[in-house]
Motif scaffolding. Structure first.
Motif, PDB file in Angstrom:
ATOM      1  N   PHE A 160      29.933 -53.285  13.677  1.00 41.04           N
ATOM      2  CA  PHE A 160      31.503 -54.416  13.113  1.00 41.04           C
ATOM      3  C   PHE A 160      32.053 -54.832  11.530  1.00 41.04           C
ATOM      4  O   PHE A 160      32.722 -54.521  11.118  1.00 41.04           O
ATOM      5  CB  PHE A 160      31.221 -56.177  13.308  1.00 41.04           C
ATOM      6  CG  PHE A 160      32.176 -56.754  13.285  1.00 41.04           C
ATOM      7  CD1 PHE A 160      33.689 -57.091  13.627  1.00 41.04           C
ATOM      8  CD2 PHE A 160      32.021 -57.586  11.875  1.00 41.04           C
ATOM      9  CE1 PHE A 160      34.471 -57.532  13.639  1.00 41.04           C
ATOM     10  CE2 PHE A 160      33.033 -58.964  11.932  1.00 41.04           C
ATOM     11  CZ  PHE A 160      34.338 -58.302  12.574  1.00 41.04           C
ATOM     12  N   LEU A 161      30.882 -53.979  11.427  1.00 36.39           N
ATOM     13  CA  LEU A 161      31.087 -54.644   9.557  1.00 36.39           C
ATOM     14  C   LEU A 161      30.936 -53.051   9.008  1.00 36.39           C
ATOM     15  O   LEU A 161      32.043 -53.105   7.974  1.00 36.39           O
ATOM     16  CB  LEU A 161      28.901 -54.212   8.957  1.00 36.39           C
ATOM     17  CG  LEU A 161      28.689 -55.833   9.094  1.00 36.39           C
ATOM     18  CD1 LEU A 161      27.407 -56.438   8.663  1.00 36.39           C
ATOM     19  CD2 LEU A 161      29.598 -56.525   8.054  1.00 36.39           C
ATOM     20  N   GLN A 162      30.899 -51.982   9.537  1.00 40.50           N
ATOM     21  CA  GLN A 162      31.192 -50.927   9.432  1.00 40.50           C
ATOM     22  C   GLN A 162      32.756 -50.785   9.492  1.00 40.50           C
ATOM     23  O   GLN A 162      33.536 -50.143   9.161  1.00 40.50           O
ATOM     24  CB  GLN A 162      30.611 -49.731   9.664  1.00 40.50           C
ATOM     25  CG  GLN A 162      29.598 -48.894   9.874  1.00 40.50           C
ATOM     26  CD  GLN A 162      28.713 -48.360  10.959  1.00 40.50           C
ATOM     27  OE1 GLN A 162      28.850 -47.717  12.331  1.00 40.50           O
ATOM     28  NE2 GLN A 162      27.914 -46.618  10.252  1.00 40.50           N
ATOM     29  N   TYR A 163      33.175 -51.026  10.420  1.00 41.43           N
ATOM     30  CA  TYR A 163      34.616 -51.049  11.119  1.00 41.43           C
ATOM     31  C   TYR A 163      34.953 -52.784   9.551  1.00 41.43           C
ATOM     32  O   TYR A 163      36.252 -51.634   9.708  1.00 41.43           O
ATOM     33  CB  TYR A 163      34.647 -51.587  12.447  1.00 41.43           C
ATOM     34  CG  TYR A 163      36.028 -52.431  12.797  1.00 41.43           C
ATOM     35  CD1 TYR A 163      37.270 -51.937  12.799  1.00 41.43           C
ATOM     36  CD2 TYR A 163      35.638 -54.246  13.064  1.00 41.43           C
ATOM     37  CE1 TYR A 163      38.239 -52.468  12.779  1.00 41.43           C
ATOM     38  CE2 TYR A 163      37.530 -55.002  12.803  1.00 41.43           C
ATOM     39  CZ  TYR A 163      38.567 -54.361  13.032  1.00 41.43           C
ATOM     40  OH  TYR A 163      39.504 -55.266  13.762  1.00 41.43           O
TER      41      TYR A 163
ATOM     42  N   PRO B  65      39.807 -54.255  21.119  1.00 38.45           N
ATOM     43  CA  PRO B  65      40.804 -53.883  20.674  1.00 38.45           C
ATOM     44  C   PRO B  65      41.128 -54.346  19.778  1.00 38.45           C
ATOM     45  O   PRO B  65      42.408 -53.106  19.036  1.00 38.45           O
ATOM     46  CB  PRO B  65      41.587 -54.750  21.930  1.00 38.45           C
ATOM     47  CG  PRO B  65      40.817 -55.735  22.289  1.00 38.45           C
ATOM     48  CD  PRO B  65      39.550 -55.208  22.381  1.00 38.45           C
ATOM     49  N   TYR B  66      40.984 -54.921  18.527  1.00 39.65           N
ATOM     50  CA  TYR B  66      40.854 -54.879  17.321  1.00 39.65           C
ATOM     51  C   TYR B  66      41.430 -53.185  16.478  1.00 39.65           C
ATOM     52  O   TYR B  66      42.329 -52.995  15.313  1.00 39.65           O
ATOM     53  CB  TYR B  66      40.824 -56.525  16.571  1.00 39.65           C
ATOM     54  CG  TYR B  66      41.702 -57.384  17.218  1.00 39.65           C
ATOM     55  CD1 TYR B  66      42.947 -57.286  15.645  1.00 39.65           C
ATOM     56  CD2 TYR B  66      41.325 -58.555  17.637  1.00 39.65           C
ATOM     57  CE1 TYR B  66      43.846 -58.645  15.707  1.00 39.65           C
ATOM     58  CE2 TYR B  66      42.217 -59.423  18.242  1.00 39.65           C
ATOM     59  CZ  TYR B  66      43.399 -59.965  17.033  1.00 39.65           C
ATOM     60  OH  TYR B  66      44.455 -60.774  16.907  1.00 39.65           O
ATOM     61  N   MET B  67      39.739 -53.023  17.498  1.00 38.45           N
ATOM     62  CA  MET B  67      39.621 -51.471  16.240  1.00 38.45           C
ATOM     63  C   MET B  67      40.715 -50.858  16.453  1.00 38.45           C
ATOM     64  O   MET B  67      41.303 -49.774  15.673  1.00 38.45           O
ATOM     65  CB  MET B  67      38.446 -51.583  16.520  1.00 38.45           C
ATOM     66  CG  MET B  67      37.237 -52.103  16.247  1.00 38.45           C
ATOM     67  SD  MET B  67      35.539 -51.663  16.594  1.00 38.45           S
ATOM     68  CE  MET B  67      35.304 -50.003  15.595  1.00 38.45           C
ATOM     69  N   HIS B  68      40.914 -50.633  17.384  1.00 40.06           N
ATOM     70  CA  HIS B  68      41.774 -49.267  17.806  1.00 40.06           C
ATOM     71  C   HIS B  68      43.101 -49.883  17.403  1.00 40.06           C
ATOM     72  O   HIS B  68      44.265 -48.861  16.407  1.00 40.06           O
ATOM     73  CB  HIS B  68      42.759 -49.618  19.318  1.00 40.06           C
ATOM     74  CG  HIS B  68      40.983 -49.579  20.331  1.00 40.06           C
ATOM     75  ND1 HIS B  68      40.955 -50.398  20.517  1.00 40.06           N
ATOM     76  CD2 HIS B  68      40.846 -48.212  21.077  1.00 40.06           C
ATOM     77  CE1 HIS B  68      39.309 -49.226  21.345  1.00 40.06           C
ATOM     78  NE2 HIS B  68      39.540 -48.139  21.603  1.00 40.06           N
TER      79      HIS B  68
ATOM     80  N   SER C 220      39.750 -43.340   5.591  1.00 42.81           N
ATOM     81  CA  SER C 220      39.485 -44.557   5.838  1.00 42.81           C
ATOM     82  C   SER C 220      39.874 -44.413   7.292  1.00 42.81           C
ATOM     83  O   SER C 220      39.167 -45.045   8.413  1.00 42.81           O
ATOM     84  CB  SER C 220      40.030 -45.896   5.277  1.00 42.81           C
ATOM     85  OG  SER C 220      39.774 -45.266   3.613  1.00 42.81           O
ATOM     86  N   ARG C 221      40.977 -43.609   7.316  1.00 47.38           N
ATOM     87  CA  ARG C 221      41.605 -43.803   8.976  1.00 47.38           C
ATOM     88  C   ARG C 221      40.599 -43.277   9.483  1.00 47.38           C
ATOM     89  O   ARG C 221      40.348 -43.744  11.417  1.00 47.38           O
ATOM     90  CB  ARG C 221      43.465 -43.742   8.857  1.00 47.38           C
ATOM     91  CG  ARG C 221      43.913 -43.880   9.819  1.00 47.38           C
ATOM     92  CD  ARG C 221      43.262 -43.058  11.030  1.00 47.38           C
ATOM     93  NE  ARG C 221      43.589 -41.622  10.981  1.00 47.38           N
ATOM     94  CZ  ARG C 221      44.416 -40.992  11.267  1.00 47.38           C
ATOM     95  NH1 ARG C 221      45.527 -41.059  11.751  1.00 47.38           N
ATOM     96  NH2 ARG C 221      43.965 -38.888  11.168  1.00 47.38           N
ATOM     97  N   ASP C 222      40.287 -42.010   9.118  1.00 46.45           N
ATOM     98  CA  ASP C 222      39.374 -41.040   9.757  1.00 46.45           C
ATOM     99  C   ASP C 222      38.367 -41.756  10.577  1.00 46.45           C
ATOM    100  O   ASP C 222      37.806 -40.875  11.176  1.00 46.45           O
ATOM    101  CB  ASP C 222      39.065 -39.804   9.126  1.00 46.45           C
ATOM    102  CG  ASP C 222      40.700 -38.519   9.262  1.00 46.45           C
ATOM    103  OD1 ASP C 222      41.787 -38.856  10.029  1.00 46.45           O
ATOM    104  OD2 ASP C 222      40.834 -37.733   8.321  1.00 46.45           O
ATOM    105  N   ARG C 223      37.920 -42.043   9.114  1.00 45.32           N
ATOM    106  CA  ARG C 223      36.470 -42.591   9.993  1.00 45.32           C
ATOM    107  C   ARG C 223      36.196 -44.091  11.151  1.00 45.32           C
ATOM    108  O   ARG C 223      35.414 -43.481  11.723  1.00 45.32           O
ATOM    109  CB  ARG C 223      35.384 -43.481   8.754  1.00 45.32           C
ATOM    110  CG  ARG C 223      35.128 -42.506   7.408  1.00 45.32           C
ATOM    111  CD  ARG C 223      33.871 -42.919   6.748  1.00 45.32           C
ATOM    112  NE  ARG C 223      33.772 -44.611   6.722  1.00 45.32           N
ATOM    113  CZ  ARG C 223      34.197 -44.779   5.514  1.00 45.32           C
ATOM    114  NH1 ARG C 223      35.115 -44.394   4.873  1.00 45.32           N
ATOM    115  NH2 ARG C 223      34.437 -46.251   5.573  1.00 45.32           N
ATOM    116  N   LEU C 224      37.582 -44.636  10.885  1.00 44.43           N
ATOM    117  CA  LEU C 224      38.008 -45.809  11.177  1.00 44.43           C
ATOM    118  C   LEU C 224      38.239 -44.888  13.104  1.00 44.43           C
ATOM    119  O   LEU C 224      37.426 -45.874  13.874  1.00 44.43           O
ATOM    120  CB  LEU C 224      38.822 -46.105  10.906  1.00 44.43           C
ATOM    121  CG  LEU C 224      39.398 -47.626  11.862  1.00 44.43           C
ATOM    122  CD1 LEU C 224      37.827 -48.848  11.492  1.00 44.43           C
ATOM    123  CD2 LEU C 224      40.236 -48.613  11.266  1.00 44.43           C
ATOM    124  N   LEU C 225      38.724 -43.548  13.084  1.00 35.00           N
ATOM    125  CA  LEU C 225      39.067 -43.513  14.053  1.00 35.00           C
ATOM    126  C   LEU C 225      37.766 -42.315  14.551  1.00 35.00           C
ATOM    127  O   LEU C 225      37.254 -42.957  16.652  1.00 35.00           O
ATOM    128  CB  LEU C 225      40.059 -42.758  13.786  1.00 35.00           C
ATOM    129  CG  LEU C 225      40.591 -41.926  15.368  1.00 35.00           C
ATOM    130  CD1 LEU C 225      41.591 -42.754  16.507  1.00 35.00           C
ATOM    131  CD2 LEU C 225      41.829 -40.463  14.088  1.00 35.00           C
TER     132      LEU C 225
END
Ligand SMILES: Nc1ncnc2c1ncn2[C@@H]1O[C@H](COP(=O)(O)OP(=O)(O)OP(=O)(O)O)[C@@H](O)[C@H]1O
Ligand SMILES: [Mg+2]
Length: 926
Positions: A442-445, A480-483, A460-465
């Motif tokens: 969650f924190l990484q997110y 699902p908020y992560m997606h 950042s987008r790539d890391r999140l993906l």
């Protein structure tokens, strides 16, 4: 008496003259310790006859007691505070700890300080002197800088002295700076001659060289010269000054009796506190106030306002730094005890700091109390100091998981306060502590999500993906908020295919989880589909309008962006009125909560809406405000968006140079951040700029870049990125008719819910199919009639008028006159010029262009329009974070430029030039 410093003194005297003449000025005096900043300020103060002086001095180690220094500045101004508007008065009384505690954010307080200063200055010129700014508590510092940036029309001088390596220095760039260096050798020699101990010439020269001309060193080195001449005589390089001086001071201190040294250390640790607290601390250490007497005799301590204080800040740091850490810790513990229950502002928080410095093991009791104070403050939106409370609470927590949780809370509060770097570092700390995998994830997110707007977008987008993909592959069920956030980040960089997939996945996952799709996820989905031209993009949002209307867009983390994104979704779908309602509410709520961290995003998008509906004055003003605030808050990524928002109106209002500057910077930033979406937006801006100045080849080149992006990404024309009309017109004018025709033919069918886009495409068809010109223009006008987008309608009128004029038809004049009127109302100067020359060519004689709104600076316009809406000067001041005096000043300049003298005339003028402004009910007064 000052030795040397003639230029510096003259500069500061000029500041006094300016203030006496009713103007304002901010000057920064910087230089190493002991170089003579304080001495120069004293000289200034003694020259300030006829000017009221307010002053404060930062104190090392005390920089965490919010508003302590502002309270010091305004200690004699309680009556003025009481006379402020109620909310501001209460906020200041509470911040300065002489009234009941009410929650108030730093913005409210900063505005209140500005109002207060201008109220005090209304009685006569004022000089605000702040020494040792680097140690002024952060909250006071923020407010002082806020005010410094906004002083315009009041007779206030501000002189800030600061050490050069202090972090705050970077933020003083915009002010005039006096950089103090060592005294010239001749002046240094004169100074040495005034010091008793030095006799021989060799000694004098050694001092002059060894001190580097630093007056403090010149004064202090000889006093403890015994056995140290070797050090002094080392010629050539200046001595490591601070270290040398600190050693000197601590040497003196070391010769004092043990009890005096203990008392000194306590004094150093406590900083300025009421006598009773100092006494208590001394007693707690088995000491008495008399134990300081030796230090007074040794010249280390003086009595200021009846209470003991160090003679020089260096003495204080020397005493502190040179004490063994064990002694320091026990002094902090004693200080903490003395503050327990003491009647000192923020006693509990100060106590907590001492405990932390004492390296005290956890104190879960105190930690929990601080946390709940924080929770209560957060609800009432006091973000900056709440962040500190949570941080302290985290430091005193007794287990890592609790600590991590409190750090996350601290991060949340600091983000709302608009301190993004701090927020990130807190989250990183928290993630280092968390051990349970879900929290770590969650924190990484959260960190990636922050970096999307404050750091490198693509990375950042790539890391999140990556985070989403690896965890899903491992069978972890994700929020699902992560997606949804990956989708959002993908829109930012222009990767619409990932945006489409992931926003759909978010909806799917949410549905699978049962219950309705959270609004936050629905809006992202709608936004992505709207950019891709889906006619049904916002259907799901329309069904949920009621829910959107009650969202709290500030304090609830998850809903915070909902209004903004829903506004963008509706805007992208050309559902403009709905977008305007949502965006306006998003801005108003952020303002009333003082949630400055959110404003740049919201103002930037609101300005796009205002541009669309023809409210260009507001659009320019809001985009500029967004740009300033993006800088103030550390949302680096948002600078890019704000630049583009500024360029949008600048391109069309004759501010070509400013526009080009903003676009150049935006292009460079977008390149660095590898954001193709922003790159495309910048090229769209460039195309619009070039076309307005009839550089058709350049306009076509820029437009083609946007077209390429659109082909690759699937994004269609929308009010945020708008280019087809410009590109087609540029191509045709440049003789590339076939390319233009090809482009128009390639455009997919556009839904009727997008009337402006349909109108523009019809106009484009008219340009590439001259044989069916009138038929297409008619269609364009039918679509224009369905929507409020005055600029594009005027462009169609111009195209029609130009064609008719070339055919020598008398019918040309009517559309040309209509186009001219609209362009003038908008302030679209280059376009108005085109319409005007067409009209002249058709035989119409035209008067010189009327003076209009386009001559006003963004700030003058913003003030003028707000006044025209019926707000009082005081209300406008409050809304724009400016003083009433400054409002009057801008309004005065606007009156001059517009040639009006009264509010009533202003309203009449605006009724013709800015008919979109809702007139106020019954204008009164000048
Ligand atoms: N031009 C000068 N002529 C005579 N004395 C001076 C001059 N400049 C400074 N001094 C003296 O030198 C000492 C150090 O100067 P001052 O305290 O003003 O330094 P500062 O820059 O304020 O240092 P700090 O950053 O530590 O506050 C003081 O005693 C001051 O009176
Ligand atoms: Mg000083």
């Amino acid at each position: 008496m000052l030795i040397g410093r003639e230029d510096e003194t003259a500069t500061l005297r000029a500041v006094l003259d300016r203030v006496r003449a009713g103007g304002s000025e901010v000057v920064v005096v910087s230089g190493e310790p002991g170089i003579g900043k304080t001495a120069l300020l004293q000289e200034l103060r003694s020259a300030a006859t006829g000017v009221r002086v307010l002053a404060t001095t930062g104190v090392e180690g005390e920089s965490d007691i919010p508003y302590a220094h502002l309270a010091d500045v305004f200690r004699g101004a309680h009556d003025d505070i009481a006379a402020l508007p109620e909310r501001q008065a209460a906020a200041l009384a509470s911040a300065f700890a002489f009234g009941p505690s009410v929650p108030a954010d730093r913005f409210v307080i900063s505005v209140a300080v500005l109002t207060l200063l201008s109220a005090v200055a209304a009685r006569g010129p004022l000089l605000l002197v702040v020494d040792d700014l680097q140690w002024v508590d952060r909250a006071s510092r923020e407010a002082l800088l806020f005010v410094a940036h906004r002083l315009q029309a009041e007779p206030v001088g501000m002189v800030l002295a600061v050490r050069p390596r202090a972090e705050v220095v970077a933020r003083l760039d915009r002010f005039r700076r006096i950089e103090l260096r060592g005294l010239a050798p001749a002046d240094a020699r004169r100074m040495v001659e005034q010091v008793r101990d030095v006799r021989g010439r060799a000694d004098t020269e050694a001092l002059v060289v060894g001190s580097g001309g630093n007056p403090l060193a010149l004064l202090e080195l000889p006093l403890a010269r015994r056995g140290r001449t070797g050090l002094l005589r080392r010629r050539g390089t200046p001595m490591p000054l601070t270290a040398t001086l600190e050693t000197l001071f601590s040497d003196t201190a070391h010769e004092l009796p043990g009890r005096t040294r203990d008392a000194l250390l306590l004094l150093a640790v406590l900083g300025p506190v009421p006598d009773a607290v100092l006494r208590l601390a001394l007693l707690g250490h088995g000491l008495a106030p008399e134990d300081l007497d030796e230090a007074v005799r040794a010249g280390l301590v003086v009595h200021e306002l009846g209470r003991p204080d160090f003679r020089h800040p260096l003495v204080r740091s020397a005493v502190y730094q040179s004490s063994a850490s064990e002694r320091r810790r026990s002094a902090h513990l004693v200080a903490a005890r003395a503050l327990d229950g003491a009647a000192v502002p923020n006693a509990e928080e100060r106590r907590a700091w001492h405990l932390v410095w004492a390296g005290a093991s956890a104190d879960e009791d105190l930690a929990a109390r601080l946390e709940s104070t924080g929770d209560a403050q957060l609800l009432a939106a006091d973000f900056t100091s709440t962040g500190h409370l949570f941080q302290l609470s985290a430091l005193l927590s007794d287990d890592d998981a609790t600590r991590a949780g409190r750090l996350v809370k601290a991060a949340h509060a600091t983000r709302l306060a608009g301190e993004i770097d701090e927020c990130r570092s807190l989250m990183v700390q928290a993630s280092g502590l968390a051990s349970d995998p879900a929290t770590v994830l969650f924190l990484q997110y959260l960190i990636c999500r922050l970096d999307l707007w404050a750091g490198d977008r693509l990375q950042s987008r790539d890391r999140l993906l990556e985070l989403v993909r690896t965890h899903e592959a491992a069978g972890v069920v994700l929020d699902p908020y992560m997606h949804s956030d990956v989708a959002l980040g993908s829109v930012e960089i222009g990767d619409f295919s990932v945006a489409d997939d992931l926003s759909a996945a978010a909806v799917e996952r949410a549905v699978a989880g049962g219950g309705p799709v959270p609004l936050g996820i629905a809006v992202v989905r709608a936004m992505v589909r709207a950019f891709l031209g889906d006619p049904g993009a916002t259907v799901s949002l329309e069904a949920r309008a009621g829910e959107l209307d009650v969202v709290d867009p500030v304090t609830t983390d998850r809903d915070e962006q909902v209004l903004l994104l829903a506004g963008v979704a509706h805007l992208a779908a050309e559902d403009v009125e709905r977008a305007g309602t949502l965006l306006q509410r998003a801005v108003v709520t952020a303002r009333t909560h003082g949630a400055v961290g959110m404003l740049p995003f919201r103002l930037g998008r609101l300005s796009a809406f205002e541009f669309w509906v023809g409210d260009w004055g507001m659009s320019a003003a809001h985009s500029h405000e967004a740009l300033t605030l993006a800088g103030d808050t550390g949302w680096r990524g948002e600078r890019l968006h704000s630049l583009l928002a500024c360029a949008r109106t600048e391109a069309l209002t004759g501010a070509a140079q400013r526009c080009r500057g903003h676009l150049d910077e935006a292009l460079a930033l977008a390149e660095v951040e590898r954001s193709s979406a922003y790159l495309a937006t910048a090229y769209a801006g460039l195309a619009s700029l070039e076309l307005a100045s009839q550089e058709v080849a350049a306009a076509a080149a820029a437009g083609r870049r946007v077209e390429d992006f659109s082909r690759r990404s699937g994004m269609v024309d929308n009010p945020l990125v708008w280019w087809t009309g410009d590109l087609v017109e540029a191509l045709v004018a440049d003789g590339q008719v076939e390319e233009a025709a090809e482009l128009v033919r390639g455009r997919a069918e556009v839904p009727s819910a997008r009337p402006v886009l349909r109108a523009v495409l019809a106009r484009c068809r008219a340009l590439v199919q001259p044989d069916r010109f009138l038929e297409h223009v008619d269609e364009a006008h039918r679509w224009h009639a369905r929507a409020r987008m005055p600029y594009e309608r005027a462009r169609t009128d111009l195209v029609l008028g130009r064609m008719l004029r070339r055919q020598r038809s008398a019918g040309a004049r009517e559309p040309l006159a209509r186009a001219l009127r609209t362009f003038e109302q908008l302030g679209a100067l280059p376009w108005a010029e085109q319409a005007r020359s067409e009209l002249r060519a058709s035989g119409v004689r035209l008067a010189a262009p009327t003076r209009g709104l386009s001559e006003l600076t963004p700030q003058e316009l913003q003030v003028t329009l707000a006044v025209a809406r019926g707000l009082s000067n005081k209300e406008v001041a409050g809304q724009l974070f400016l003083s009433v005096k400054t409002i009057e000043y801008h309004l005065g300049k606007a009156y001059l430029k517009l040639g009006v003298a009264r509010r009533g005339q202003l309203a009449a003028l605006l009724a013709t030039q800015a008919p979109w402004v809702e007139p106020a009910a019954g204008h009164q007064g000048p």
